[in-house]
Write a protein that holds these residues in place. Structure first.
Motif, mmCIF file in Angstrom:
data_model
loop_
_atom_site.group_PDB
_atom_site.id
_atom_site.type_symbol
_atom_site.label_atom_id
_atom_site.label_comp_id
_atom_site.label_asym_id
_atom_site.label_seq_id
_atom_site.Cartn_x
_atom_site.Cartn_y
_atom_site.Cartn_z
ATOM 1 N N THR A 193 2.827 -7.388 -14.830
ATOM 2 C CA THR A 193 2.297 -8.250 -15.891
ATOM 3 C C THR A 193 2.991 -8.000 -17.230
ATOM 4 N N LEU A 221 0.883 -3.200 -11.046
ATOM 5 C CA LEU A 221 0.393 -4.435 -11.679
ATOM 6 C C LEU A 221 0.655 -4.429 -13.177
ATOM 7 N N ARG A 222 0.533 -3.274 -13.805
ATOM 8 C CA ARG A 222 0.817 -3.175 -15.237
ATOM 9 C C ARG A 222 2.295 -3.501 -15.495
ATOM 10 N N SER A 223 3.199 -2.986 -14.667
ATOM 11 C CA SER A 223 4.629 -3.289 -14.817
ATOM 12 C C SER A 223 4.910 -4.771 -14.574
ATOM 13 N N SER A 268 0.828 -1.210 0.000
ATOM 14 C CA SER A 268 0.000 0.000 0.000
ATOM 15 C C SER A 268 0.863 1.262 0.000
ATOM 16 N N ARG A 291 0.649 -11.041 -19.453
ATOM 17 C CA ARG A 291 -0.694 -10.570 -19.114
ATOM 18 C C ARG A 291 -1.680 -11.736 -19.205
ATOM 19 N N THR A 299 1.046 3.682 -8.564
ATOM 20 C CA THR A 299 -0.261 3.288 -8.053
ATOM 21 C C THR A 299 -0.391 1.768 -8.180
ATOM 22 N N PRO A 300 -1.350 1.161 -7.482
ATOM 23 C CA PRO A 300 -1.532 -0.294 -7.661
ATOM 24 C C PRO A 300 -1.705 -0.685 -9.127
ATOM 25 N N GLU A 301 -2.435 0.119 -9.890
ATOM 26 C CA GLU A 301 -2.644 -0.176 -11.312
ATOM 27 C C GLU A 301 -1.321 -0.133 -12.079
ATOM 28 N N GLN A 302 -0.484 0.873 -11.793
ATOM 29 C CA GLN A 302 0.808 0.990 -12.473
ATOM 30 C C GLN A 302 1.740 -0.156 -12.090
#
Length: 167
Positions: free
Chosen positions: A150, A146-148, A78, A155, A141-144
């Motif tokens: 995956t 996770l994007r990195s 977090s 993916r 951010t969590p989205e960034q």
């Protein structure tokens, strides 16, 4: 014994590699990350009984006895970062907080820890049964994050709608 440590930027984050030389006779490697008192953690694969990993010891080993059958060497904090351990070595992670016991429930076959970790409130501790550890740290951010992650590991494919019809 000495340690070779390499840190370099990648297009997704930072890659850290360290290796103990000579590697013969090395039982395991240890790494720790600072943790804030209000920090929480997600990841490491499928787990029953809890979502937040804070205060947990998680085995990075497929073990039916430990209810650890889908293991992923990745966690998200977090505090705006994620760590991907690029290894197939057996190990465990102690997430910041008080720990009673070992990485598995009492009475199970795989409950012993690889090394004694402090179970401290101010850090996440990793212990891997290897003489080398490679990992990547992603920030954002969590989205960034996770994007990195995956982008590095692959993916997930979206299933065809027919596979979701009964849900």
């Amino acid at each position: 014994r000495s340690a070779r440590v390499f840190v370099r930027r990648t297009s997704l984050g930072v890659r850290v590699s360290f290796e103990l030389v000579p590697s013969t006779g090395v039982a395991g490697v240890y790494e720790a990350f600072a943790a804030r008192p209000d920090e929480h953690f997600l990841g490491t694969g499928e787990r029953g009984g809890y979502v937040d990993l804070r205060g947990q010891i998680v085995q990075l080993k497929v073990s039916y006895d430990c209810a650890s059958t889908i293991v992923t060497p990745f966690y998200l904090s977090s505090s705006g970062y994620g760590v991907y351990l690029e290894t197939s070595a057996v190990g465990h992670i102690q997430f910041a907080g008080h720990h009673d016991g070992t990485a598995c429930a009492p009475g199970s076959l795989g409950r012993s820890s690889l090394c004694r970790l402090g179970g401290r409130f101010d850090r996440v501790e990793l212990c891997m049964k290897a003489s080398r550890l490679d990992y990547e740290v992603y920030a954002g951010t969590p989205e960034q994050v996770l994007r990195s992650y995956t982008a590095r590991t692959g993916r997930p494919a979206l299933p065809p709608p027919s596979q979701l019809e009964l849900i």
